[in-house]
Design a protein around this motif. Structure first.
Motif, mmCIF file in Angstrom:
data_model
loop_
_atom_site.group_PDB
_atom_site.id
_atom_site.type_symbol
_atom_site.label_atom_id
_atom_site.label_comp_id
_atom_site.label_asym_id
_atom_site.label_seq_id
_atom_site.Cartn_x
_atom_site.Cartn_y
_atom_site.Cartn_z
ATOM 1 N N TYR A 13 6.883 -6.437 0.786
ATOM 2 C CA TYR A 13 5.500 -5.987 0.906
ATOM 3 C C TYR A 13 5.265 -5.172 2.170
ATOM 4 O O TYR A 13 4.308 -4.399 2.233
ATOM 5 N N ALA A 14 6.138 -5.314 3.161
ATOM 6 C CA ALA A 14 6.023 -4.493 4.364
ATOM 7 C C ALA A 14 6.328 -3.029 4.056
ATOM 8 O O ALA A 14 5.809 -2.126 4.720
ATOM 9 N N HIS A 15 7.150 -2.793 3.034
ATOM 10 C CA HIS A 15 7.537 -1.426 2.683
ATOM 11 C C HIS A 15 6.665 -0.836 1.573
ATOM 12 O O HIS A 15 6.587 0.383 1.427
ATOM 13 N N SER A 16 6.022 -1.705 0.778
ATOM 14 C CA SER A 16 5.231 -1.184 -0.339
ATOM 15 C C SER A 16 4.216 -2.226 -0.794
ATOM 16 O O SER A 16 4.526 -3.413 -0.841
ATOM 17 N N ALA A 17 3.019 -1.761 -1.147
ATOM 18 C CA ALA A 17 2.019 -2.663 -1.716
ATOM 19 C C ALA A 17 2.316 -2.975 -3.179
ATOM 20 O O ALA A 17 1.704 -3.873 -3.757
ATOM 21 N N ASP A 18 3.272 -2.255 -3.764
ATOM 22 C CA ASP A 18 3.658 -2.466 -5.162
ATOM 23 C C ASP A 18 5.186 -2.361 -5.261
ATOM 24 O O ASP A 18 5.733 -1.415 -5.830
ATOM 25 N N PRO A 19 5.910 -3.352 -4.717
ATOM 26 C CA PRO A 19 7.372 -3.223 -4.601
ATOM 27 C C PRO A 19 8.114 -3.173 -5.930
ATOM 28 O O PRO A 19 9.246 -2.695 -5.971
ATOM 29 N N TRP A 20 7.522 -3.652 -7.009
ATOM 30 C CA TRP A 20 8.176 -3.595 -8.319
ATOM 31 C C TRP A 20 7.580 -2.500 -9.222
ATOM 32 O O TRP A 20 7.843 -2.470 -10.412
ATOM 33 N N SER A 21 6.779 -1.618 -8.639
ATOM 34 C CA SER A 21 6.164 -0.497 -9.380
ATOM 35 C C SER A 21 5.411 -0.975 -10.615
ATOM 36 O O SER A 21 5.511 -0.400 -11.702
ATOM 37 N N MET A 22 4.633 -2.026 -10.434
ATOM 38 C CA MET A 22 3.863 -2.596 -11.538
ATOM 39 C C MET A 22 2.826 -1.622 -12.091
ATOM 40 O O MET A 22 2.520 -1.629 -13.280
ATOM 41 N N ASP A 23 2.266 -0.792 -11.225
ATOM 42 C CA ASP A 23 1.257 0.166 -11.674
ATOM 43 C C ASP A 23 1.888 1.364 -12.365
ATOM 44 O O ASP A 23 1.302 1.917 -13.300
ATOM 45 N N ARG A 24 3.074 1.764 -11.938
ATOM 46 C CA ARG A 24 3.664 3.022 -12.396
ATOM 47 C C ARG A 24 4.503 2.872 -13.657
ATOM 48 O O ARG A 24 4.504 3.738 -14.517
ATOM 49 N N ARG A 25 5.236 1.780 -13.786
ATOM 50 C CA ARG A 25 6.218 1.661 -14.859
ATOM 51 C C ARG A 25 5.599 1.252 -16.191
ATOM 52 O O ARG A 25 4.866 0.266 -16.276
ATOM 53 N N TRP A 26 5.903 2.021 -17.243
ATOM 54 C CA TRP A 26 5.481 1.660 -18.590
ATOM 55 C C TRP A 26 6.068 0.311 -18.980
ATOM 56 O O TRP A 26 5.415 -0.477 -19.673
ATOM 57 N N TYR A 27 7.308 0.030 -18.550
ATOM 58 C CA TYR A 27 7.916 -1.264 -18.847
ATOM 59 C C TYR A 27 7.000 -2.406 -18.434
ATOM 60 O O TYR A 27 6.787 -3.357 -19.191
ATOM 61 N N GLU A 28 6.465 -2.344 -17.228
ATOM 62 C CA GLU A 28 5.617 -3.422 -16.713
ATOM 63 C C GLU A 28 4.281 -3.474 -17.448
ATOM 64 O O GLU A 28 3.800 -4.557 -17.784
ATOM 65 N N ARG A 29 3.676 -2.323 -17.695
ATOM 66 C CA ARG A 29 2.399 -2.313 -18.404
ATOM 67 C C ARG A 29 2.567 -2.852 -19.828
ATOM 68 O O ARG A 29 1.751 -3.638 -20.314
#
Length: 200
Positions: A13-29
Motif C-alpha cells: 500500500y505504500a507503493h499503490s492505493a490499488d496494489p492488485w489493480s482491482m479498479d483496472r482489471r476486467w478479471y477483478e471486476r
C-alpha cells in the motif's frame, strides 16, 4: 499469527492505493460480479467481510446488506476502504487482526475472499471454525480464492474450500471453478434459490 506479515501489506500500500489493480482489471471486476451473482439471496441482514483490503468488494456488496462489517489488519487498507465507503452508512470498516480478533454476534453472510491462503495452519483452522460458528441459523458462507501459485501463498485454495464441504451443518449451494480461481457458497439451509422462491 499471519504467515504473511503486516510489513508485506504495508509495503504494497505504500507503493499503490490499488496494489492488485482491482479498479483496472476486467478479471477483478468480472470476479466480483460472479461472486455477487452466486449469492442465494438478493439481500442480507448482518454481513462480515474479513480481509477487505481497500474495500473494492465491500463497495460492491454494500447495496445488498442492511449492515456490513468489513475489516483488515492493515491500517492503510482500512483508511482506503473508509474513504471508498464513506457514502454508505450501513458499512463499518474496522481494523482487526482476524482471526485472532473476531466480532461478536452472528452473521447472515460471511465472505472469505482472497484471504485465507495467507494464513499459517493454526490461523487457518481458527478462521474456518470461527467462520462456521459465526453463521446464523439461516446463514450463508462464501469463499473465493486465487488458484495459481504465488510467493506469499501458504495454503492451497482447494484444501481451504474442501474443509467447508466436510463441515457439519453446511450444504454447498453453488460451485464455480476456473483455471484462475475457485468460488464456493455454502448454507445452513439446503434449499436452492428456486426452492426458496417456491417453484422447485
Amino acid at each position: 499469527m499471519n504467515a504473511t506479515g503486516l510489513s508485506y501489506f504495508d509495503g504494497l500500500y505504500a507503493h499503490s492505493a490499488d496494489p492488485w489493480s482491482m479498479d483496472r482489471r476486467w478479471y477483478e471486476r468480472r470476479k466480483r460480479e460472479l461472486l455477487l451473482a452466486a449469492l442465494p439471496r438478493p439481500r442480507f441482514g448482518r454481513v462480515f467481510e474479513p480481509g477487505c483490503g481497500a474495500g473494492h468488494l465491500t463497495e460492491a456488496l454494500a447495496p445488498r446488506c442492511a449492515q456490513l462489517l468489513a475489516t483488515d489488519f492493515s491500517a492503510d487498507a482500512v483508511r482506503l476502504a473508509r474513504l471508498r465507503l464513506q457514502g454508505a452508512p450501513q458499512v463499518e470498516i474496522d481494523r482487526l487482526h482476524t482471526p485472532q480478533q473476531w466480532p461478536e454476534g452472528r452473521f447472515d453472510l460471511v465472505i472469505l475472499s482472497e484471504f485465507a491462503f495467507y494464513l499459517d495452519d493454526a490461523d487457518l483452522a481458527l478462521l474456518q471454525q470461527r467462520s462456521l460458528d459465526a453463521l446464523a441459523d439461516d446463514g450463508v458462507l462464501l469463499a473465493c480464492h486465487w488458484r495459481r501459485p504465488f510467493a506469499e501463498r501458504t495454503q492451497d485454495s482447494e484444501i481451504i474450500h474442501a474443509w467447508f464441504d466436510q463441515a457439519p451443518g453446511l450444504t454447498r449451494l453453488a460451485h464455480h471453478e476456473e483455471a484462475d480461481f475457485l468460488l464456493d457458497v455454502w448454507g445452513r439451509q439446503p434449499q436452492s434459490v428456486a426452492q426458496r422462491e417456491g417453484f422447485a
